[in-house]
Design a protein around this motif. Structure first.
Motif, PDB file in Angstrom:
ATOM      1  N   TYR A  49       0.887  -1.380  -0.075  1.00  0.00           N
ATOM      2  CA  TYR A  49       0.036  -0.029  -0.021  1.00  0.00           C
ATOM      3  C   TYR A  49       0.867   1.234  -0.144  1.00  0.00           C
ATOM      4  O   TYR A  49       1.998   1.004   0.501  1.00  0.00           O
ATOM      5  CB  TYR A  49      -0.731   0.176   1.242  1.00  0.00           C
TER       6      TYR A  49
ATOM      7  N   GLY B 159      -1.098  11.132   6.845  1.00  0.00           N
ATOM      8  CA  GLY B 159      -2.306  11.271   7.387  1.00  0.00           C
ATOM      9  C   GLY B 159      -3.599  10.840   6.612  1.00  0.00           C
ATOM     10  O   GLY B 159      -4.670  11.127   7.156  1.00  0.00           O
ATOM     11  N   GLN B 160      -3.209  10.196   5.620  1.00  0.00           N
ATOM     12  CA  GLN B 160      -4.578   9.749   4.805  1.00  0.00           C
ATOM     13  C   GLN B 160      -4.451   8.267   4.858  1.00  0.00           C
ATOM     14  O   GLN B 160      -3.768   7.521   5.515  1.00  0.00           O
ATOM     15  CB  GLN B 160      -3.899  10.070   3.285  1.00  0.00           C
ATOM     16  N   GLY B 161      -5.578   7.854   4.244  1.00  0.00           N
ATOM     17  CA  GLY B 161      -6.004   6.583   4.031  1.00  0.00           C
ATOM     18  C   GLY B 161      -4.821   5.711   3.166  1.00  0.00           C
ATOM     19  O   GLY B 161      -3.916   6.298   2.784  1.00  0.00           O
ATOM     20  N   LEU B 162      -4.985   4.165   3.044  1.00  0.00           N
ATOM     21  CA  LEU B 162      -4.141   3.513   2.188  1.00  0.00           C
ATOM     22  C   LEU B 162      -4.724   3.325   0.738  1.00  0.00           C
ATOM     23  O   LEU B 162      -5.731   3.196   0.468  1.00  0.00           O
ATOM     24  CB  LEU B 162      -3.868   2.181   3.003  1.00  0.00           C
TER      25      LEU B 162
ATOM     26  N   PHE C 267      -9.735   0.460   1.957  1.00  0.00           N
ATOM     27  CA  PHE C 267      -9.623   1.433   3.001  1.00  0.00           C
ATOM     28  C   PHE C 267     -10.192   2.608   2.927  1.00  0.00           C
ATOM     29  O   PHE C 267     -10.197   3.187   1.678  1.00  0.00           O
ATOM     30  CB  PHE C 267      -8.101   1.404   3.187  1.00  0.00           C
ATOM     31  N   GLY C 268     -10.724   3.071   4.076  1.00  0.00           N
ATOM     32  CA  GLY C 268     -11.378   4.493   3.977  1.00  0.00           C
ATOM     33  C   GLY C 268     -10.294   5.560   4.086  1.00  0.00           C
ATOM     34  O   GLY C 268      -9.181   5.159   4.200  1.00  0.00           O
TER      35      GLY C 268
ATOM     36  N   LEU D 181      -8.624   3.979  10.815  1.00  0.00           N
ATOM     37  CA  LEU D 181      -9.136   3.592   9.467  1.00  0.00           C
ATOM     38  C   LEU D 181     -10.030   2.625   9.424  1.00  0.00           C
ATOM     39  O   LEU D 181      -9.856   1.460  10.024  1.00  0.00           O
ATOM     40  CB  LEU D 181      -7.852   3.104   8.760  1.00  0.00           C
TER      41      LEU D 181
ATOM     42  N   GLY E  77      -9.577   7.798   6.195  1.00  0.00           N
ATOM     43  CA  GLY E  77      -9.081   7.923   7.683  1.00  0.00           C
ATOM     44  C   GLY E  77      -9.262   9.289   8.418  1.00  0.00           C
ATOM     45  O   GLY E  77     -10.085  10.310   7.930  1.00  0.00           O
TER      46      GLY E  77
ATOM     47  N   LEU F   6      -4.542   7.608  13.917  1.00  0.00           N
ATOM     48  CA  LEU F   6      -5.251   7.654  12.681  1.00  0.00           C
ATOM     49  C   LEU F   6      -6.163   6.367  12.753  1.00  0.00           C
ATOM     50  O   LEU F   6      -5.639   5.298  12.702  1.00  0.00           O
ATOM     51  CB  LEU F   6      -4.324   7.483  11.279  1.00  0.00           C
TER      52      LEU F   6
ATOM     53  N   TYR G  19      -9.189  -0.254  12.065  1.00  0.00           N
ATOM     54  CA  TYR G  19      -7.898  -0.238  12.360  1.00  0.00           C
ATOM     55  C   TYR G  19      -7.330   1.068  13.087  1.00  0.00           C
ATOM     56  O   TYR G  19      -8.021   2.042  12.617  1.00  0.00           O
ATOM     57  CB  TYR G  19      -6.886  -0.555  11.003  1.00  0.00           C
TER      58      TYR G  19
END
Lengths: 114, 112
Positions: free
Chosen positions: A35, A40-43, B102-103, B88, B105, B86, B35
Motif C-alpha cells: 500500500y 495522515g491519509q488512508g491507504l 480502506f477508508g 481507518l 482515515g 489515525l 484499524y
C-alpha cells in the motif's frame, strides 16, 4: 521476528533514481499486500500476491512501479525513475489470504524524493 | 469504484470527551474492519464486524455495523491521550477479490 518487517525504514533519493523497498512477511502467511500512504491519509492499494497465483497489479499507478515476491515469502517493490509525487510511506501487509481476515502491517518505509 | 468515506477527517478533543467517527459507502460489504495507526507504525486491527446491525465493544470503544452493511461507526467514550492516532475503516467487498478497501482515515488528537 514475529511480525512483518520492512527495510529500509527511511529512504531519501534524488528524482530520477531507482529505489527498492523490501518486505518480510509473517512466516506462513500466503497473502502479501503493498500500500501507499500519504501523510495522515488512508491507504492506497498497489499490488497483491496470493500464493503462486498471478499478482493483482491493478493498483500500480504507473509502469515505473513493479513488485515481485520470491519463493512465496520476501517481496520487493521497485520504483524506477522516481518522481517527487512518489514521496509517501509504503506499507506492506501479510495475511492468510482472505479479505475478511486481519492484515498484519509492517512499520512502513518512508520514501522522500528530492 | 467503491469508496469508503470517513468523517470527520480531523478531530482534536480534550481528554474525557466522547466522540464518534463515521465510515460510509454506497456499497454493501461482507464485513468491515477498524484499524488504528500510530505515528511511524503500521495499522493495527481493532475489530471486525460481519453482521448487519452488529455492535461490538472493546473497553471504551464501541463499533457498529449498519443494518444494510454499507456503513459503520466507532464511538469512543471518555477519550484518553493514548487514543490518539489515525483511525481507518476497511471493508471486504466480497466476491472474487481478496482485497480490502480502506477508508480515507480520521486523524484523532486527544489533548491531556
Amino acid at each position: 521476528g514475529a511480525g512483518v518487517s520492512q527495510s529500509p525504514s527511511n529512504k531519501v533519493t534524488e528524482k530520477g533514481k531507482d529505489v527498492e523497498l523490501r518486505c518480510d512477511p509473517i512466516s506462513g502467511h500466503t497473502a502479501l499486500y503493498w500500500y501507499r500512504q500519504s501523510l495522515g491519509q488512508g491507504l492506497e492499494f498497489l499490488i497483491y500476491f496470493q500464493g503462486n497465483s498471478a499478482p493483482d497489479k491493478s493498483g500500480l499507478p504507473s509502469d515505473r512501479f513493479s513488485a515481485e515476491r520470491t519463493g512465496g515469502s520476501v517481496s520487493t517493490l521497485t520504483i524506477q525513475r522516481t518522481q517527487q509525487e512518489d514521496s509517501a510511506v509504503y506499507l506492506c501487509a501479510s495475511s492468510y489470504g482472505l479479505a475478511g481476515v486481519e492484515q498484519y502491517f509492517g512499520p512502513g518505509t518512508r520514501l522522500t524524493v528530492t | 469504484t467503491q469508496l469508503l468515506e470517513q468523517s470527520p477527517q480531523f478531530l482534536s478533543i480534550q481528554e474525557g470527551e466522547n466522540l464518534t467517527v463515521y465510515c460510509n459507502s454506497s456499497s454493501v460489504f461482507s464485513s468491515l474492519q477498524w484499524y488504528r495507526q500510530e505515528p511511524g507504525e503500521g495499522p493495527v486491527l481493532l475489530v471486525t464486524v460481519v453482521t448487519g446491525g452488529e455492535v461490538k465493544k472493546l473497553k471504551r470503544l464501541t463499533f457498529q455495523f449498519g443494518d444494510a452493511r454499507k456503513d459503520s461507526s466507532l464511538h469512543i467514550t471518555a477519550a484518553q491521550p493514548g487514543d490518539t492516532g489515525l483511525y481507518l475503516c476497511a471493508a471486504d467487498p466480497g466476491g472474487a477479490t481478496n482485497k480490502l478497501i480502506f477508508g480515507t482515515g480520521t486523524l484523532l488528537a486527544v489533548q491531556p
